[in-house]
Scaffold this motif. Structure first.
Motif, short mmCIF file in Angstrom:
data_model
loop_
_atom_site.label_atom_id
_atom_site.label_comp_id
_atom_site.label_asym_id
_atom_site.label_seq_id
_atom_site.Cartn_x
_atom_site.Cartn_y
_atom_site.Cartn_z
N MET A 61 2.86 -26.55 -0.05
CA MET A 61 4.09 -26.16 -0.74
C MET A 61 4.34 -27.10 -1.91
N ARG A 62 4.46 -26.55 -3.13
CA ARG A 62 4.62 -27.37 -4.34
C ARG A 62 6.04 -27.20 -4.88
N ILE A 63 6.72 -28.34 -5.06
CA ILE A 63 8.16 -28.35 -5.34
C ILE A 63 8.43 -29.26 -6.54
N ASP A 64 9.02 -28.71 -7.59
CA ASP A 64 9.38 -29.47 -8.78
C ASP A 64 10.90 -29.40 -8.93
N LEU A 65 11.58 -30.55 -8.83
CA LEU A 65 13.04 -30.56 -8.76
C LEU A 65 13.73 -31.08 -10.02
N HIS A 66 13.10 -30.93 -11.18
CA HIS A 66 13.75 -31.42 -12.40
C HIS A 66 13.12 -30.72 -13.61
N THR A 67 13.82 -29.71 -14.15
CA THR A 67 13.33 -29.01 -15.33
C THR A 67 14.50 -28.64 -16.24
N HIS A 68 14.16 -28.35 -17.50
CA HIS A 68 15.17 -28.01 -18.50
C HIS A 68 14.77 -26.76 -19.27
N SER A 69 15.77 -25.98 -19.64
CA SER A 69 15.56 -24.75 -20.39
C SER A 69 16.33 -24.81 -21.70
N THR A 70 16.33 -23.70 -22.42
CA THR A 70 17.10 -23.63 -23.66
C THR A 70 18.60 -23.68 -23.43
N ALA A 71 19.04 -23.64 -22.18
CA ALA A 71 20.47 -23.84 -21.91
C ALA A 71 20.89 -25.26 -22.23
N SER A 72 19.92 -26.20 -22.30
CA SER A 72 20.23 -27.55 -22.80
C SER A 72 19.18 -27.92 -23.85
N ASP A 73 18.20 -28.76 -23.51
CA ASP A 73 17.28 -29.24 -24.53
C ASP A 73 15.81 -28.91 -24.24
N GLY A 74 15.56 -27.90 -23.41
CA GLY A 74 14.21 -27.41 -23.23
C GLY A 74 13.87 -26.36 -24.27
#
Length: 285
Positions: free
Chosen positions: A1-14
């Protein structure tokens, strides 16, 4: 099981839209991804609508905090986004972003850099404007080669020539507010020294006593020795250890799932949360 708990989108600065982000997470072989845009939950609805089957979304936000003059970020997971006290604090932080960005642009202009608010606003789009958008403008102008090169004392780092402070939440207040909204708190990249001053371990211990749930250990800004030290600190303080990409799309070189969280830790986070639940993908709208 692969889990990534920190990402950003165009809703902020991704640079990926929330929909693109969840589809990219599935393509990267992730089973769980958290969307943690800066001080906003605005991207959650789009991400949920596009969530592919087999991928679970953890809703969250990365809260801007400051302690004793040092900026820090608090990852908040699975809180009730409508809880009024935490919502009001997030809005207060977000509302300060535009005047702060304009003040940094004024400083850059005084340093001879012809950046404009119109350029930065175009780069930010619908996202919550922040230093990465200004850094991208500096790249466009040829002032620095990469976004990361803008985060130095020469330009946008804490205390740098073009730096301007913004409203940031006291981390103890952030912990209280997130807990009050049924969420879980993890200190993001606590030893990322290249970003500027870091919070001393004594303060992390105080936060742990105040209800901090965990620290983000496996992160691109932590070298192996730092990760080992932080693991020891977490064990001493009884804190959960997470790992995350801190993905920003093309704005950073890190890939989705480059660092991950242990499934047992993820399970404990979901057990502690009462404000919201992870959202399983059903194939999109």
């Amino acid at each position: 099981m692969r889990i990534d708990l920190h990402t950003h989108s165009t809703a902020s600065d991704g640079t990926d839209t929330p929909a693109e982000l969840v589809l990219g997470a599935a393509a990267a072989g992730l089973d769980v991804v958290a969307l943690t845009d800066h001080d906003t939950t605005r991207g959650h609805a789009e991400a949920i609508a596009a969530l592919p089957e087999g991928l679970t979304l953890v809703t969250g936000a990365e809260l801007s905090c400051r302690i004793d003059g040092t900026s820090m970020h608090m990852l908040a997971y699975l809180f009730d986004p409508a809880e009024p006290t935490l919502l009001a604090e997030r809005e207060l932080v977000r509302d300060d972003r535009v005047p702060r960005a304009k003040s940094m642009i004024t400083k850059l202009n005084a340093l001879g850099v012809p950046v404009t608010w119109e350029q930065v606003a175009r780069i930010a789009g619908d996202g919550s404007v922040g230093r990465p958008h200004i850094a991208s403008a500096l790249v466009e102008l040829g002032v620095v080669p990469t976004v990361g090169d803008a985060f130095t004392d020469q330009w946008l780092a804490d205390g740098g020539r073009a730096y301007v402070e913004k409203h940031e939440t006291d981390p103890f207040e952030a912990i209280r507010l997130v807990k009050g909204a049924g969420g879980v708190c993890v200190f993001a990249h606590p030893a990322a020294v290249k970003r500027g001053r870091t919070v001393p371990e004594s303060a992390i211990a105080e936060m742990a006593a105040a209800g901090l749930d965990g620290i983000e250990v496996d992160h691109m800004d932590h070298d192996p020795d730092t990760r080992a030290r932080l693991r020891g600190l977490a064990a001493e303080l009884g804190l959960l250890v997470t790992g995350s990409s801190d993905y920003h799309g093309s704005r950073k070189s890190v890939s989705l799932g480059e660092f991950t969280t242990d499934p047992e830790v993820y399970g404990e986070i979901t057990r502690r949360a009462t404000g919201a639940f992870p959202v399983p993908g059903t194939g999109g709208a």
